[in-house]
Write a protein that holds these residues in place. Structure first.
Motif, PDB file in Angstrom:
ATOM      1  N   TYR A 203       0.843  -1.199   0.000  1.00 15.19           N
ATOM      2  CA  TYR A 203       0.000   0.000   0.000  1.00 15.19           C
ATOM      3  C   TYR A 203       0.878   1.249   0.000  1.00 15.19           C
ATOM      4  O   TYR A 203       0.631   2.190  -0.766  1.00 15.19           O
ATOM      5  CB  TYR A 203      -0.925   0.003   1.219  1.00 15.19           C
ATOM      6  N   MET A 204       1.916   1.261   0.831  1.00 14.36           N
ATOM      7  CA  MET A 204       2.809   2.412   0.877  1.00 14.36           C
ATOM      8  C   MET A 204       3.610   2.554  -0.418  1.00 14.36           C
ATOM      9  O   MET A 204       4.009   3.649  -0.791  1.00 14.36           O
ATOM     10  CB  MET A 204       3.754   2.298   2.078  1.00 14.36           C
ATOM     11  N   LYS A 205       3.843   1.434  -1.103  1.00 16.47           N
ATOM     12  CA  LYS A 205       4.538   1.476  -2.391  1.00 16.47           C
ATOM     13  C   LYS A 205       3.586   1.877  -3.532  1.00 16.47           C
ATOM     14  O   LYS A 205       3.998   1.946  -4.690  1.00 16.47           O
ATOM     15  CB  LYS A 205       5.145   0.098  -2.697  1.00 16.47           C
ATOM     16  N   LYS A 206       2.308   2.084  -3.186  1.00 15.38           N
ATOM     17  CA  LYS A 206       1.274   2.491  -4.126  1.00 15.38           C
ATOM     18  C   LYS A 206       0.942   1.413  -5.159  1.00 15.38           C
ATOM     19  O   LYS A 206       0.442   1.712  -6.251  1.00 15.38           O
ATOM     20  CB  LYS A 206       1.643   3.807  -4.828  1.00 15.38           C
ATOM     21  N   ASP A 207       1.215   0.157  -4.792  1.00 15.47           N
ATOM     22  CA  ASP A 207       0.826  -0.977  -5.620  1.00 15.47           C
ATOM     23  C   ASP A 207      -0.447  -1.549  -4.994  1.00 15.47           C
ATOM     24  O   ASP A 207      -0.412  -2.495  -4.198  1.00 15.47           O
ATOM     25  CB  ASP A 207       1.942  -2.025  -5.659  1.00 15.47           C
ATOM     26  N   TYR A 208      -1.586  -0.939  -5.319  1.00 13.06           N
ATOM     27  CA  TYR A 208      -2.823  -1.248  -4.607  1.00 13.06           C
ATOM     28  C   TYR A 208      -3.383  -2.631  -4.937  1.00 13.06           C
ATOM     29  O   TYR A 208      -4.082  -3.226  -4.115  1.00 13.06           O
ATOM     30  CB  TYR A 208      -3.856  -0.154  -4.883  1.00 13.06           C
ATOM     31  N   THR A 209      -3.059  -3.152  -6.110  1.00 14.07           N
ATOM     32  CA  THR A 209      -3.502  -4.503  -6.456  1.00 14.07           C
ATOM     33  C   THR A 209      -2.823  -5.531  -5.555  1.00 14.07           C
ATOM     34  O   THR A 209      -3.481  -6.399  -4.971  1.00 14.07           O
ATOM     35  CB  THR A 209      -3.198  -4.808  -7.933  1.00 14.07           C
ATOM     36  N   LYS A 210      -1.494  -5.424  -5.430  1.00 12.63           N
ATOM     37  CA  LYS A 210      -0.773  -6.351  -4.545  1.00 12.63           C
ATOM     38  C   LYS A 210      -1.144  -6.109  -3.089  1.00 12.63           C
ATOM     39  O   LYS A 210      -1.231  -7.049  -2.288  1.00 12.63           O
ATOM     40  CB  LYS A 210       0.737  -6.198  -4.741  1.00 12.63           C
ATOM     41  N   ALA A 211      -1.349  -4.852  -2.740  1.00 11.57           N
ATOM     42  CA  ALA A 211      -1.723  -4.530  -1.361  1.00 11.57           C
ATOM     43  C   ALA A 211      -2.995  -5.278  -0.974  1.00 11.57           C
ATOM     44  O   ALA A 211      -3.065  -5.919   0.082  1.00 11.57           O
ATOM     45  CB  ALA A 211      -1.922  -3.029  -1.206  1.00 11.57           C
ATOM     46  N   LEU A 212      -4.004  -5.221  -1.842  1.00  8.47           N
ATOM     47  CA  LEU A 212      -5.272  -5.886  -1.532  1.00  8.47           C
ATOM     48  C   LEU A 212      -5.125  -7.393  -1.508  1.00  8.47           C
ATOM     49  O   LEU A 212      -5.753  -8.074  -0.690  1.00  8.47           O
ATOM     50  CB  LEU A 212      -6.344  -5.458  -2.538  1.00  8.47           C
ATOM     51  N   LYS A 213      -4.291  -7.936  -2.385  1.00  8.86           N
ATOM     52  CA  LYS A 213      -4.065  -9.386  -2.389  1.00  8.86           C
ATOM     53  C   LYS A 213      -3.574  -9.850  -1.018  1.00  8.86           C
ATOM     54  O   LYS A 213      -4.130 -10.779  -0.419  1.00  8.86           O
ATOM     55  CB  LYS A 213      -3.048  -9.772  -3.466  1.00  8.86           C
ATOM     56  N   PHE A 214      -2.521  -9.204  -0.527  1.00  3.65           N
ATOM     57  CA  PHE A 214      -1.941  -9.622   0.749  1.00  3.65           C
ATOM     58  C   PHE A 214      -2.844  -9.261   1.928  1.00  3.65           C
ATOM     59  O   PHE A 214      -2.984 -10.045   2.877  1.00  3.65           O
ATOM     60  CB  PHE A 214      -0.555  -9.003   0.928  1.00  3.65           C
ATOM     61  N   LEU A 215      -3.445  -8.078   1.889  1.00  5.26           N
ATOM     62  CA  LEU A 215      -4.292  -7.662   3.004  1.00  5.26           C
ATOM     63  C   LEU A 215      -5.519  -8.560   3.134  1.00  5.26           C
ATOM     64  O   LEU A 215      -5.828  -9.036   4.238  1.00  5.26           O
ATOM     65  CB  LEU A 215      -4.722  -6.201   2.826  1.00  5.26           C
ATOM     66  N   LEU A 216      -6.219  -8.803   2.039  1.00  7.77           N
ATOM     67  CA  LEU A 216      -7.445  -9.593   2.114  1.00  7.77           C
ATOM     68  C   LEU A 216      -7.164 -11.047   2.478  1.00  7.77           C
ATOM     69  O   LEU A 216      -7.868 -11.647   3.298  1.00  7.77           O
ATOM     70  CB  LEU A 216      -8.223  -9.495   0.799  1.00  7.77           C
ATOM     71  N   GLU A 217      -6.114 -11.630   1.884  1.00 11.08           N
ATOM     72  CA  GLU A 217      -5.757 -13.011   2.223  1.00 11.08           C
ATOM     73  C   GLU A 217      -5.270 -13.091   3.665  1.00 11.08           C
ATOM     74  O   GLU A 217      -5.614 -14.013   4.415  1.00 11.08           O
ATOM     75  CB  GLU A 217      -4.683 -13.531   1.273  1.00 11.08           C
ATOM     76  N   GLY A 218      -4.456 -12.125   4.058  1.00 11.56           N
ATOM     77  CA  GLY A 218      -3.928 -12.121   5.421  1.00 11.56           C
ATOM     78  C   GLY A 218      -5.008 -11.911   6.453  1.00 11.56           C
ATOM     79  O   GLY A 218      -5.017 -12.558   7.511  1.00 11.56           O
ATOM     80  N   MET A 219      -5.952 -11.003   6.169  1.00 14.99           N
ATOM     81  CA  MET A 219      -7.048 -10.766   7.111  1.00 14.99           C
ATOM     82  C   MET A 219      -7.937 -12.000   7.257  1.00 14.99           C
ATOM     83  O   MET A 219      -8.464 -12.275   8.335  1.00 14.99           O
ATOM     84  CB  MET A 219      -7.860  -9.552   6.662  1.00 14.99           C
ATOM     85  N   LYS A 220      -8.074 -12.753   6.169  1.00 17.15           N
ATOM     86  CA  LYS A 220      -8.843 -13.999   6.246  1.00 17.15           C
ATOM     87  C   LYS A 220      -8.140 -14.992   7.170  1.00 17.15           C
ATOM     88  O   LYS A 220      -8.777 -15.680   7.975  1.00 17.15           O
ATOM     89  CB  LYS A 220      -9.003 -14.596   4.845  1.00 17.15           C
ATOM     90  N   MET A 221      -6.805 -15.057   7.073  1.00 12.75           N
ATOM     91  CA  MET A 221      -6.032 -15.907   7.989  1.00 12.75           C
ATOM     92  C   MET A 221      -6.232 -15.446   9.427  1.00 12.75           C
ATOM     93  O   MET A 221      -6.443 -16.265  10.332  1.00 12.75           O
ATOM     94  CB  MET A 221      -4.542 -15.844   7.660  1.00 12.75           C
ATOM     95  N   CYS A 222      -6.135 -14.138   9.641  1.00 10.49           N
ATOM     96  CA  CYS A 222      -6.290 -13.588  10.994  1.00 10.49           C
ATOM     97  C   CYS A 222      -7.657 -13.936  11.573  1.00 10.49           C
ATOM     98  O   CYS A 222      -7.770 -14.364  12.723  1.00 10.49           O
ATOM     99  CB  CYS A 222      -6.106 -12.067  10.975  1.00 10.49           C
ATOM    100  N   ALA A 223      -8.697 -13.762  10.761  1.00  7.25           N
ATOM    101  CA  ALA A 223     -10.050 -14.065  11.223  1.00  7.25           C
ATOM    102  C   ALA A 223     -10.188 -15.539  11.583  1.00  7.25           C
ATOM    103  O   ALA A 223     -10.826 -15.895  12.577  1.00  7.25           O
ATOM    104  CB  ALA A 223     -11.069 -13.672  10.160  1.00  7.25           C
ATOM    105  N   GLY A 224      -9.567 -16.409  10.789  1.00  3.92           N
ATOM    106  CA  GLY A 224      -9.613 -17.837  11.066  1.00  3.92           C
ATOM    107  C   GLY A 224      -8.941 -18.229  12.361  1.00  3.92           C
ATOM    108  O   GLY A 224      -9.239 -19.273  12.943  1.00  3.92           O
ATOM    109  N   LEU A 225      -8.036 -17.368  12.832  1.00 12.19           N
ATOM    110  CA  LEU A 225      -7.329 -17.619  14.088  1.00 12.19           C
ATOM    111  C   LEU A 225      -7.923 -16.823  15.254  1.00 12.19           C
ATOM    112  O   LEU A 225      -7.373 -16.818  16.348  1.00 12.19           O
ATOM    113  CB  LEU A 225      -5.845 -17.249  13.924  1.00 12.19           C
TER     114      LEU A 225
END
Length: 256
Positions: free
Chosen positions: A171-193
């Motif tokens: 997100y800070m690198k302004k690559d919003y496509t990759k930012a969302l990929k990692f954020l959404l997948e990571g948040m799903k992992m977090c929610a599962g835990l």
């Protein structure tokens, strides 16, 4: 465990009971008491009270050193939480001082293949992110992720949080496509835990919302901003008012 899921009321209750039991047993100068204070430091850090986290963290550090126990993983983790609290107060010098020292302690006792070491790498990644050194942050985060994977901890809280943190870097690198990929997948992992009520999760959700905002996708970002505000409120976070203002902006842009 209550701290991990963001239930600070019950965390405080059990810490208070533990503290009384240790003091009543004449163990106020014991490793157990140092560990207790250290865990309280982490709890108040989770709710955004960085000043209190530093005060308790330094208290625990002093006790570890008084006991001559400054060569173990608990002491290193104490240093790491102190670094994180100083980072949140924009004190980059003390952030790096304590986080780097934590890494040195773990290296000195041969724990470079431990989860504690992976946590320190991840925290150094956040330090580099705060300094605008994005590639260095990604390298440290990926080193931490690889270590957790090699330890069979690909479904751990550290892995989920650090994976999400890579999204914040993009997100800070302004690559919003990759930012969302990692954020959404990571948040799903977090929610599962069960980590979806933590301050880290709230920040990830905020960054996900902002990644949509930067692409003009206000209505897609709105649910993530709403989730971030809800968690910040529940934790009594000091950034709640700022997050609520951002939520208002999303609602206006989305026509809500």
């Amino acid at each position: 465990m209550y701290t991990q899921i963001g239930d600070n009321t019950n965390a405080d209750r059990y810490f208070s009971m533990a503290g009384k039991a240790l003091r009543d047993s004449g163990l106020a100068d014991s490793p157990d008491y140092a560990m207790l204070i250290q865990n309280v430091s982490l709890t108040v850090w989770n709710r955004g009270d960085n000043r209190a986290s530093i005060d308790r963290g330094l208290e625990a550090l002093k006790l570890w050193e008084k006991l001559g126990r400054n060569d173990n993983s608990a002491y290193a983790m104490n240093l790491m939480v102190l670094g994180a609290a100083y980072r949140n107060m924009n004190d980059a010098a003390n952030d790096l001082k304590y986080t780097a020292r934590a890494r040195e302690v773990l290296r000195s006792i041969g724990l470079e293949r431990s989860s504690a070491y992976a946590w320190v790498l991840a925290n150094l990644g956040v330090t580099r992110l705060s300094a605008g050194q994005y590639d260095e942050a990604l390298a440290l985060n990926n080193e931490a992720l690889a270590l957790w994977s090699s330890l069979g901890m690909g479904r751990s809280s550290g892995y989920a949080i650090t994976y999400s943190q890579n999204g914040s870097v993009y997100y800070m690198k302004k690559d919003y496509t990759k930012a969302l990929k990692f954020l959404l997948e990571g948040m799903k992992m977090c929610a599962g835990l069960g980590l979806d009520q933590t301050v880290q999760y709230a920040y990830f959700s905020w960054n996900a919302a902002n990644s949509y905002w930067m692409q003009g996708k206000y209505c897609e970002g709105l649910p993530h901003m709403e989730r971030a505000v809800k968690v910040f409120r529940s934790l009594g976070s000091q950034v709640t008012a700022q997050a609520e203002k951002s939520l208002g902006d999303f609602k206006r842009q989305c026509g809500k």
